[in-house]
Write a protein that holds these residues in place. Sequence first.
Motif, PDB file in Angstrom:
ATOM      1  N   UNK A 244       0.834  -1.203   0.000  1.00 46.33           N
ATOM      2  CA  UNK A 244       0.000   0.000   0.000  1.00 46.33           C
ATOM      3  C   UNK A 244       0.867   1.250   0.000  1.00 46.33           C
ATOM      4  N   UNK A 245       0.209   2.386   0.075  1.00 45.95           N
ATOM      5  CA  UNK A 245       0.936   3.654  -0.005  1.00 45.95           C
ATOM      6  C   UNK A 245       1.903   3.809   1.167  1.00 45.95           C
ATOM      7  N   UNK A 246       1.515   3.332   2.333  1.00 47.32           N
ATOM      8  CA  UNK A 246       2.389   3.398   3.507  1.00 47.32           C
ATOM      9  C   UNK A 246       3.687   2.643   3.252  1.00 47.32           C
TER      10      UNK A 246
ATOM     11  N   UNK B 110      -0.993   4.764  -5.113  1.00 47.86           N
ATOM     12  CA  UNK B 110       0.430   4.430  -5.219  1.00 47.86           C
ATOM     13  C   UNK B 110       1.054   5.052  -6.459  1.00 47.86           C
ATOM     14  N   UNK B 111       0.363   4.975  -7.576  1.00 48.64           N
ATOM     15  CA  UNK B 111       0.918   5.469  -8.828  1.00 48.64           C
ATOM     16  C   UNK B 111       1.241   6.961  -8.757  1.00 48.64           C
TER      17      UNK B 111
ATOM     18  N   UNK C 150       0.663   0.948 -14.617  1.00 46.89           N
ATOM     19  CA  UNK C 150      -0.374  -0.048 -14.914  1.00 46.89           C
ATOM     20  C   UNK C 150      -1.454  -0.110 -13.844  1.00 46.89           C
ATOM     21  N   UNK C 151      -1.232   0.600 -12.735  1.00 45.71           N
ATOM     22  CA  UNK C 151      -2.172   0.512 -11.614  1.00 45.71           C
ATOM     23  C   UNK C 151      -2.631   1.896 -11.171  1.00 45.71           C
ATOM     24  N   UNK C 152      -3.224   2.667 -12.062  1.00 48.00           N
ATOM     25  CA  UNK C 152      -3.710   3.993 -11.667  1.00 48.00           C
ATOM     26  C   UNK C 152      -4.853   3.872 -10.664  1.00 48.00           C
ATOM     27  N   UNK C 153      -4.837   4.765  -9.709  1.00 46.43           N
ATOM     28  CA  UNK C 153      -5.915   4.873  -8.717  1.00 46.43           C
ATOM     29  C   UNK C 153      -5.963   3.716  -7.706  1.00 46.43           C
ATOM     30  N   UNK C 154      -4.959   2.839  -7.722  1.00 47.48           N
ATOM     31  CA  UNK C 154      -4.938   1.723  -6.772  1.00 47.48           C
ATOM     32  C   UNK C 154      -4.293   2.165  -5.460  1.00 47.48           C
ATOM     33  N   UNK C 155      -4.994   1.931  -4.362  1.00 46.66           N
ATOM     34  CA  UNK C 155      -4.457   2.279  -3.050  1.00 46.66           C
ATOM     35  C   UNK C 155      -3.655   1.131  -2.444  1.00 46.66           C
ATOM     36  N   UNK C 156      -3.893  -0.088  -2.926  1.00 46.58           N
ATOM     37  CA  UNK C 156      -3.089  -1.225  -2.508  1.00 46.58           C
ATOM     38  C   UNK C 156      -3.083  -2.273  -3.612  1.00 46.58           C
ATOM     39  N   UNK C 157      -1.988  -3.014  -3.667  1.00 45.04           N
ATOM     40  CA  UNK C 157      -1.822  -4.023  -4.707  1.00 45.04           C
ATOM     41  C   UNK C 157      -1.266  -5.291  -4.088  1.00 45.04           C
ATOM     42  N   UNK C 158      -1.292  -6.378  -4.840  1.00 47.93           N
ATOM     43  CA  UNK C 158      -0.759  -7.658  -4.382  1.00 47.93           C
ATOM     44  C   UNK C 158       0.753  -7.721  -4.600  1.00 47.93           C
ATOM     45  N   UNK C 159       1.364  -8.740  -4.035  1.00 48.82           N
ATOM     46  CA  UNK C 159       2.795  -8.951  -4.249  1.00 48.82           C
ATOM     47  C   UNK C 159       3.088  -9.162  -5.734  1.00 48.82           C
ATOM     48  N   UNK C 160       2.272  -9.949  -6.418  1.00 48.78           N
ATOM     49  CA  UNK C 160       2.484 -10.186  -7.849  1.00 48.78           C
ATOM     50  C   UNK C 160       2.419  -8.882  -8.640  1.00 48.78           C
ATOM     51  N   UNK C 161       1.488  -8.016  -8.283  1.00 47.46           N
ATOM     52  CA  UNK C 161       1.392  -6.709  -8.939  1.00 47.46           C
ATOM     53  C   UNK C 161       2.636  -5.867  -8.650  1.00 47.46           C
ATOM     54  N   UNK C 162       3.141  -5.968  -7.438  1.00 50.16           N
ATOM     55  CA  UNK C 162       4.341  -5.229  -7.055  1.00 50.16           C
ATOM     56  C   UNK C 162       5.525  -5.654  -7.921  1.00 50.16           C
ATOM     57  N   UNK C 163       5.627  -6.944  -8.204  1.00 49.51           N
ATOM     58  CA  UNK C 163       6.707  -7.422  -9.071  1.00 49.51           C
ATOM     59  C   UNK C 163       6.560  -6.858 -10.478  1.00 49.51           C
ATOM     60  N   UNK C 164       5.324  -6.803 -10.962  1.00 47.40           N
ATOM     61  CA  UNK C 164       5.083  -6.207 -12.283  1.00 47.40           C
ATOM     62  C   UNK C 164       5.530  -4.751 -12.291  1.00 47.40           C
ATOM     63  N   UNK C 165       5.252  -4.038 -11.201  1.00 49.86           N
ATOM     64  CA  UNK C 165       5.664  -2.641 -11.090  1.00 49.86           C
ATOM     65  C   UNK C 165       7.181  -2.500 -11.201  1.00 49.86           C
ATOM     66  N   UNK C 166       7.902  -3.342 -10.480  1.00 51.37           N
ATOM     67  CA  UNK C 166       9.361  -3.266 -10.515  1.00 51.37           C
ATOM     68  C   UNK C 166       9.880  -3.623 -11.909  1.00 51.37           C
ATOM     69  N   UNK C 167       9.295  -4.662 -12.516  1.00 53.43           N
ATOM     70  CA  UNK C 167       9.735  -5.045 -13.853  1.00 53.43           C
ATOM     71  C   UNK C 167       9.455  -3.939 -14.864  1.00 53.43           C
ATOM     72  N   UNK C 168       8.332  -3.251 -14.727  1.00 53.06           N
ATOM     73  CA  UNK C 168       8.031  -2.120 -15.609  1.00 53.06           C
ATOM     74  C   UNK C 168       9.042  -0.993 -15.404  1.00 53.06           C
TER      75      UNK C 168
END
Length: 221
Positions: free
Chosen positions: A8-10, A67-68, A100-118
Amino acid sequence: MTNNIVINKEFIVNSLKEMAKLSEEQRDYWTSLDSDIGDGDHGINLSIGFRGISKELDNLSNNTTDINSLLKKAGMILLSKVGGASGPLYGSFFMKMGAKYPDEEEISYSDFLVMIMDGIKAVQSRGKAEVGDKTMIDAFIPGYEVLENYQVGDDPYKNFAQFIIEMKEGSDSTIPLIAKKGRAMRLGERAIGHRDPGSESSWMLMNVFYKELLKRRDENE
């Protein structure tokens, strides 16, 4: 369960705070690496950039809901305040992370990996470097491959630990290389025996994310 990690944002705010601390602690070390083969300002520039983020972080946190938006604004600070190659590269990394995750206040671990890869893909696109060029890509790409192979059901903490291990080994691999990008390229064989500073700062900054993941795990046990 270990798979139910929530980013999450925290988590992002805490990570950026720790990255700012790290950039102050490692400023002279990163600069010394850059003094060997570059302009001698890598650590100085990163400390200035993350100091800018740290100064604005409370304001950024209070005035962003997702987060974005937070990552994008942090990346813009790096772009505006950091000189040399590291500003555009790290700025691009953070700005692209959450796209890839506009307006998301929290994401999963898998999404977090996608963020780093992006973010890694943005760095490579911006710098036009390949593995073997003696740049931060030598650390990022081996790490990318670990994240890419993550499957739901795998242990995320072991996965991220391996990501950091591969990045660090990637940084080690730059020592015997001749540089094909950046200021170090002009040195030719004289660059052999020196570590690329961007490869070192990149794994150390990503290690902050790992430490924050471990804090979350320990708090939930």
